[in-house]
Design an enzyme around this catalytic site. Structure first.
Site, PDB file in Angstrom:
ATOM      1  N   SER A   1       0.846  -1.199   0.000  1.00 20.68           N
ATOM      2  CA  SER A   1       0.000   0.000   0.000  1.00 20.68           C
ATOM      3  C   SER A   1       0.881   1.247   0.000  1.00 20.68           C
ATOM      4  O   SER A   1       2.057   1.174  -0.335  1.00 20.68           O
ATOM      5  CB  SER A   1      -0.942  -0.023   1.201  1.00 20.68           C
ATOM      6  OG  SER A   1      -1.916   0.989   1.071  1.00 20.68           O
ATOM      7  N   ASN A   2       0.307   2.374   0.357  1.00 27.60           N
ATOM      8  CA  ASN A   2       1.059   3.633   0.361  1.00 27.60           C
ATOM      9  C   ASN A   2       0.554   4.513   1.499  1.00 27.60           C
ATOM     10  O   ASN A   2      -0.348   4.126   2.235  1.00 27.60           O
ATOM     11  CB  ASN A   2       0.905   4.328  -0.997  1.00 27.60           C
ATOM     12  CG  ASN A   2      -0.553   4.540  -1.331  1.00 27.60           C
ATOM     13  OD1 ASN A   2      -1.242   5.322  -0.690  1.00 27.60           O
ATOM     14  ND2 ASN A   2      -1.050   3.814  -2.317  1.00 27.60           N
ATOM     15  N   HIS A   3       1.107   5.705   1.622  1.00 28.94           N
ATOM     16  CA  HIS A   3       0.815   6.547   2.788  1.00 28.94           C
ATOM     17  C   HIS A   3      -0.449   7.398   2.663  1.00 28.94           C
ATOM     18  O   HIS A   3      -0.726   8.213   3.524  1.00 28.94           O
ATOM     19  CB  HIS A   3       1.996   7.491   3.056  1.00 28.94           C
ATOM     20  CG  HIS A   3       3.210   6.780   3.556  1.00 28.94           C
ATOM     21  ND1 HIS A   3       3.236   6.134   4.766  1.00 28.94           N
ATOM     22  CD2 HIS A   3       4.433   6.603   3.009  1.00 28.94           C
ATOM     23  CE1 HIS A   3       4.423   5.593   4.944  1.00 28.94           C
ATOM     24  NE2 HIS A   3       5.174   5.864   3.886  1.00 28.94           N
ATOM     25  N   SER A   4      -1.209   7.234   1.597  1.00 26.31           N
ATOM     26  CA  SER A   4      -2.377   8.102   1.416  1.00 26.31           C
ATOM     27  C   SER A   4      -3.379   7.933   2.567  1.00 26.31           C
ATOM     28  O   SER A   4      -3.716   6.812   2.948  1.00 26.31           O
ATOM     29  CB  SER A   4      -3.068   7.751   0.098  1.00 26.31           C
ATOM     30  OG  SER A   4      -4.296   8.423   0.018  1.00 26.31           O
TER      31      SER A   4
END
Ligand code: CTP
Length: 393
Positions: A205-208
């Site tokens: 995933s990512n930091h959004s």
């Protein structure tokens, strides 16, 4: 803008019912037509005669024994431009969330096709109870606008969350709902970071955080657009927004693909790749070091742009790590109408932050840099832009 509008005040049984008389008077002074429907328990707190005198119209207090109509709830629901359940008790929220039609208020709300707002009022413990949280979430995802509550003194002498918003605030919220310049415009917004499963425990995933996307959806709904938020974020739903929770890029593409929209704002940070196979059971350390074989995910934005009936305005977001040049090229190659570029390395901006420093890239490649400002403000300015584009084409 409130003049000539038909507001149906649906009163349920809480102490705050006494405030409804003030609200009705304010609406009438501003030229609205007001009718009232009341539950039996609300009559213990507010007289039907009071409301009849203020509104100049008979009050519906009974589904079966109405001198004016054989079907008072459907008739009133059809009449209304807006139904406001005020105050909305915990019991009434539960009835509304479950689609009951067991009293004059819930029956009227179920029959109404116009926008619905509720102004909850109850003790903090009841407001915070998981059952009430579930009911409020359900109502929000049904597109009901939830006005408040706020923190303050409660009926029993306690202080906490659950106090109904004051009549003048309910009045301004009603006013905003009617001003709604984007009424009839269908909007889809994507938000948050997708999660691509490696095994049942792990994901890519990512930091959004979803804050920007949720702010964009909130502003669209505030301007009256019929807004669907397809989100990977756990943030609360903004008022009046229909929510679809998704996890992966595939889920997001499926959800967005099923929504017809006039405007698409693709705020989500969608994974570009996913593990080729999500393992059915947890990978163990003992299995040793592994290569993760990846494959491309579905391009949600690309699929929206390739539709036969493409939305009139498609907005992309590009999180970059240095300058807007890449984003300008991306805007052109993707063919979006607007690209919002943000450099996520700028301190105090981007992921997780409440603020964002973005640059707007228009169709011809013209770029406008905006100062660091709250994401809520970025959303407002973005909708000013989109509204202009809708007027133009
Ligand atoms: N996007 C999308 N589906 C994807 C990837 C991106 O809908 N699978 C959307 C995002 O929501 C965003 C825009 O495309 O609005 C740009 O996202 P970004 O990740 O910057 O685009 P990429 O084409 O993946 O660019 P990069 O080469 O920088 O990864």
């Amino acid at each position: 803008m409130i003049g000539g509008r038909r507001v149906l005040l649906a009163v349920t049984g809480g102490v705050a019912a006494f405030k409804v008389a003030t609200l009705a008077r304010m609406l009438i002074e501003h030229g609205a037509e007001v009718r009232t429907v009341m539950t039996a328990s609300s009559l213990r707190f507010l007289g039907a005669n009071t409301m009849a005198a203020i509104t100049g119209r008979p009050v519906i207090t009974d589904l079966f024994d109405s001198p004016d109509s054989v079907s008072p709830h459907t008739e009133a629901a059809e009449w209304a431009d807006l139904v406001v359940v005020v105050p909305a008790t915990a019991a009434s929220l539960s009835r509304l969330a479950h689609g009951q039609a067991s009293d004059p208020v819930s029956a009227t709300v179920l029959a109404a096709t116009c926008p619905i707002a509720v102004a909850p009022a109850m003790h903090t413990a009841m407001w915070e109870h998981p059952a009430t949280r579930r009911n409020v979430t359900t109502l929000r995802s049904d597109g009901v606008a939830v006005l408040g509550p706020v923190s303050g003194r409660l009926a029993g002498g306690d202080t906490g969350a659950g106090r109904m918003v004051e009549p003048d605030q309910v009045f301004s919220m009603i006013q905003a709902m009617f001003e709604a310049p984007l009424r009839g415009v269908r909007v889809v917004v994507t938000a948050g970071g997708t999660r691509e499963a490696i095994d049942p425990v792990r994901f890519l995933s990512n930091h959004s955080s979803g804050k920007m996307g949720h702010a964009v959806a909130a502003e669209a709904a505030r301007r009256g657009a019929e807004t669907t938020l397809v989100t990977c974020s756990r943030l609360e739903s903004p008022p009046g927004v229909k929510r679809v929770d998704v996890v992966s890029a595939h889920d997001m593409a499926e959800a967005v693909g099923s929504i017809e929209a006039d405007v698409a704002v693709m705020t989500a940070a969608v994974a570009d790749f996913r593990p080729k196979t999500a393992q059915a059971s947890k990978l163990a350390r003992g299995d040793g070091l592994r290569m993760l074989e990846l494959e491309a995910t579905r391009d949600v934005l690309g699929e929206v742009l390739a539709r036969e009936r493409r939305p009139r305005v498609v907005v992309g977001f590009a999180a970059e790590t240095g300058g807007v040049e890449r984003a300008v090229r991306k805007a052109k190659s993707k063919g979006v109408d607007l690209m919002v570029a943000n450099d996520v390395t700028i301190p105090g901006s981007g992921f997780e932050s409440d603020n964002n420093q973005v640059a707007l890239i228009r169709r011809g490649g013209e770029t406008e840099s905006w100062p660091l400002q709250p994401k809520v403000r970025v959303a407002e300015r973005l909708w000013d832009e989109i509204a202009l584009m809708l007027e133009e084409n």
